[in-house]
Each structure stands twice: as C-alpha cells, then as structure tokens.
Design a protein around this motif. Structure first.
Motif, short mmCIF file in Angstrom:
data_model
loop_
_atom_site.label_atom_id
_atom_site.label_comp_id
_atom_site.label_asym_id
_atom_site.label_seq_id
_atom_site.Cartn_x
_atom_site.Cartn_y
_atom_site.Cartn_z
N ILE A 188 0.86 -1.18 0.00
CA ILE A 188 0.00 0.00 0.00
C ILE A 188 0.89 1.23 0.00
CG2 ILE A 188 -1.75 1.28 1.30
CD1 ILE A 188 -2.73 -1.46 2.36
N VAL A 240 -2.19 4.19 6.08
CA VAL A 240 -3.57 3.79 6.30
C VAL A 240 -4.00 4.48 7.59
CG1 VAL A 240 -5.16 1.89 6.76
CG2 VAL A 240 -3.25 1.56 5.16
N LEU A 252 -5.52 5.16 2.31
CA LEU A 252 -6.73 4.47 2.75
C LEU A 252 -7.18 5.05 4.09
CD1 LEU A 252 -8.66 2.02 2.21
CD2 LEU A 252 -7.07 0.66 3.55
N GLY A 294 -8.98 5.35 -0.91
CA GLY A 294 -9.98 4.35 -0.57
C GLY A 294 -10.55 4.63 0.81
N ILE A 303 -10.04 -4.04 1.94
CA ILE A 303 -8.85 -3.21 1.75
C ILE A 303 -8.23 -3.49 0.39
CG2 ILE A 303 -6.46 -2.86 2.53
CD1 ILE A 303 -7.52 -3.32 5.43
N LEU A 332 -10.01 -2.02 -2.55
CA LEU A 332 -9.86 -0.57 -2.70
C LEU A 332 -8.48 -0.18 -3.20
CD1 LEU A 332 -11.75 0.64 0.48
CD2 LEU A 332 -12.44 1.00 -1.89
N VAL A 333 -7.44 -0.87 -2.74
CA VAL A 333 -6.09 -0.47 -3.13
C VAL A 333 -5.59 -1.17 -4.38
CG1 VAL A 333 -5.45 0.22 -0.79
CG2 VAL A 333 -4.93 -2.09 -1.56
#
Length: 138
Positions: A11, A15, A61, A89, A123, A126-127
């Motif tokens: 990622i 986050v 995120l 996200g 997760i 979204l990523v």
C-alpha cells in the motif's frame, strides 16, 4: 495472528484508522501492519482530519468508525475525504445499521462485527481492484 495474503501489493501511503474502542483499534493496527502497511490510528475523526490535512502526510486508505467522539462523525469525514482526495480508498464501519444511500459509490460500508477476511479483502479491493487474494498461514 500471522496471515500472509498472496497477490496483495504494498500500500503506497499511510492507512488512517479511526476507532474509539482501544482493543478494536489495536486489532486493526495489527491487521494493517500484517499487510506491510504503515498505520496511523486515532480515537476521533477531528484529530485524524488535522493529520490528513498536513501536506507531508500522504495516505492511501481511510478506515473510520462512524460513532466516534468529537465534532465529526465517520460518515461525515468519509464524505469530506472523498471530496478532497477522490483517489483515497475509504471504509466506513459501524456497529449500527446506517443509511449509506447518500455515500459516494467508492465508500465501502462494513457492518461490525466484520471478519478478518472481510476487512482484508475490502482493503485489497480498494487499493488494487480486480485482484483476487489467497491467504496462507504463515
């Protein structure tokens, strides 16, 4: 808990986790760190928003509980983040049923109690949309 998720790419960016329950917040931080991502956790949305508005804090995120202390609730913050950072996200969680019909389509709502698999696949969706995950015990 040591679960390896195949096909999950790193990622890029922090986050952000907003959760007022300290045990659940620590669990979420642990899950995010197991995914080899940097996690920054808050117990309220007000402090998280101040952090996110600083230019040297890129984030990829947001995972926000709706019912947190402070002046901003999770649903409101999710909408604000979507408007300012449309590529970020967003996962909105709550232990109560919420009317999420007004949320942007890319804001994902997870009703508590969510499962580990449910959180991680959300997760990942979204990523890195379109990539199926497979887990192996590590």
């Amino acid at each position: 808990m040591d679960i390896q998720w195949q096909e999950l790419q790193p990622i890029q960016g922090d986050v952000i986790v907003i959760e007022d329950d300290p045990i659940l917040r620590e669990l979420m931080v642990d899950i995010i760190e197991q995914l080899n991502a940097r996690c920054v956790a808050f117990d309220n949305a007000d402090d998280a928003l101040i952090y996110m508005l600083k230019p040297d804090n890129p984030f990829a995120l947001l995972i926000a509980d709706h019912g947190v202390p402070g002046t901003i609730q999770g649903m409101e913050l999710s909408t604000m983040v979507h408007q300012r950072w449309p590529d970020v996200g967003i996962i909105l969680t709550s232990g109560y049923l919420l009317d999420v019909s007004a949320l942007a389509p890319n804001i994902v709502y997870l009703l508590k109690p969510w499962s580990l698999d449910g959180l991680v696949t959300t997760i990942a969706g979204l990523v890195q949309p379109g990539v199926a995950l497979h887990k192996t015990a590590g």
